[in-house]
Design a protein around this motif. Structure first.
Motif, mmCIF file in Angstrom:
data_model
loop_
_atom_site.group_PDB
_atom_site.id
_atom_site.type_symbol
_atom_site.label_atom_id
_atom_site.label_comp_id
_atom_site.label_asym_id
_atom_site.label_seq_id
_atom_site.Cartn_x
_atom_site.Cartn_y
_atom_site.Cartn_z
ATOM 1 N N UNK A 2 2.942 -28.612 1.714
ATOM 2 C CA UNK A 2 3.710 -27.567 2.300
ATOM 3 C C UNK A 2 3.235 -26.302 1.628
ATOM 4 N N UNK A 3 2.819 -26.220 0.256
ATOM 5 C CA UNK A 3 2.369 -25.046 -0.321
ATOM 6 C C UNK A 3 0.899 -24.630 0.681
ATOM 7 N N UNK A 4 0.100 -25.708 0.883
ATOM 8 C CA UNK A 4 -0.999 -25.283 1.693
ATOM 9 C C UNK A 4 -0.729 -24.791 2.987
ATOM 10 N N UNK A 5 0.188 -25.404 3.650
ATOM 11 C CA UNK A 5 0.583 -24.977 4.918
ATOM 12 C C UNK A 5 1.226 -23.672 4.887
ATOM 13 N N UNK A 6 2.115 -23.481 3.902
ATOM 14 C CA UNK A 6 2.558 -21.903 3.981
ATOM 15 C C UNK A 6 1.406 -20.867 3.753
#
Length: 311
Positions: A103-107
């Motif tokens: 999720x951090x990567x996608x954010x």
């Protein structure tokens, strides 16, 4: 609702709320734990610290946070990274559920693609980022932009419950925390009240040793009743699904792909294809990871199921 309007059975601020606020801020500014993310207002760096802190003690987060930012110092760097590398870092540093790395990567990709590299600033906008819920959005808005609501974590709940007899109810805690927070000072206030819960008003309180600035107003200090709200306990990591999710990710980083039994034997010593911890158990675990976009389950040329990391 003002103090005068509050029903008698609801919590109320002390008679001099300004003194309460100033006492806490002065206490915090005089001395507090020097975490590196408290020395920055970069929203990316703060988001990384908040996501890492969700399941990991702050003392352990420092080294992981610094290493993460060495690998990917900007949002753009993280957005361009191989997701498997990001998830692998998360696993290597035992930072909890590895879907948080995803999720951090996608954010980061959202910030890069949808916001032109500029972080959204309000709690409402920040919640549009992948994996960012109300608590994390408030924290980033407060600590990066000084523009958030009150942050309410376990420590803050315990402080409010003990100090001002705030009922053990999430909505009431939110209302009380926002009523107490001084206007336009969310950065220092949220840091200060979380620090109070982290060093003075712990599960076992250290009121005098930590020089708690609220002793003269605190109901618990006056009565000696240091009951705290019920807090769900974190399940043991050893033997948990979190542990084996991490082992799957770590093992698949070493191989292009693995058949299920080969993978199973590498992640647990008691793996038996037809046993309790066998193919059915492993398939369920891999299906969860596939749903999170971390693993792909496919069939090879011989029709055998194989697993590999998504990149």
């Amino acid at each position: 609702m003002s103090d005068a309007e509050a029903p008698a059975d609801e919590w109320t601020l002390p008679d001099d709320p300004r003194a309460v606020r100033e006492a806490l801020i002065e206490w915090y500014e005089a001395d507090h734990r020097d975490f590196p993310w408290r020395r920055t207002d970069d929203p990316y760096e703060i988001l990384v610290s908040e996501v890492m802190s969700q399941q990991t003690q702050l003392g352990r987060v420092v080294a992981a946070w610094e290493a993460f930012l060495e690998h990917w110092p900007t949002t753009a760097d993280l957005a361009d990274a191989d997701r498997a590398d990001v998830v692998g870092f998360w696993t290597d540093h035992s930072l909890g559920y590895n879907n948080r790395a995803k999720y951090l990567h996608e954010a980061a990709q959202q910030v890069d693609d949808e916001y032109g590299g500029d972080f959204p600033e309000t709690p409402e906008e920040l919640q549009e980022l992948m994996g960012v819920g109300p608590y994390t959005a408030n924290a980033v808005a407060s600590f990066a932009f000084n523009d958030g609501d009150a942050v309410v974590d376990t420590n803050v709940k315990r402080v409010l419950y003990r100090s001002f007899d705030v009922p053990d109810d999430d909505a009431t805690f939110e209302d009380a925390a926002n009523d107490l927070m001084p206007e336009d000072r969310s950065r220092v206030w949220n840091n200060a009240i979380m620090e109070l819960g982290g060093v003075a008003c712990e599960q076992t309180p250290h009121c005098d040793e930590a020089g708690c600035p609220w002793r003269e107003w605190c109901r618990a200090y006056q009565t000696g009743d240091f009951t705290a709200p019920d807090v769900p306990t974190q399940p043991s990591f050893e033997g948990s699904r979190r542990q084996f999710r991490g082992r799957v990710i770590g093992t698949l980083r070493e191989y292009d792909e693995l058949e299920l039994d080969a993978l199973g034997h590498r992640i647990r010593v008691d793996y038996v294809p037809g046993g309790e911890y066998g193919r059915d158990w492993l398939t369920e675990l891999l299906t969860d990871l596939e749903s999170d976009g971390l693993v792909a389950l496919e069939r090879d040329a011989d029709g055998e199921h194989v697993a590999r990391l998504r990149r």
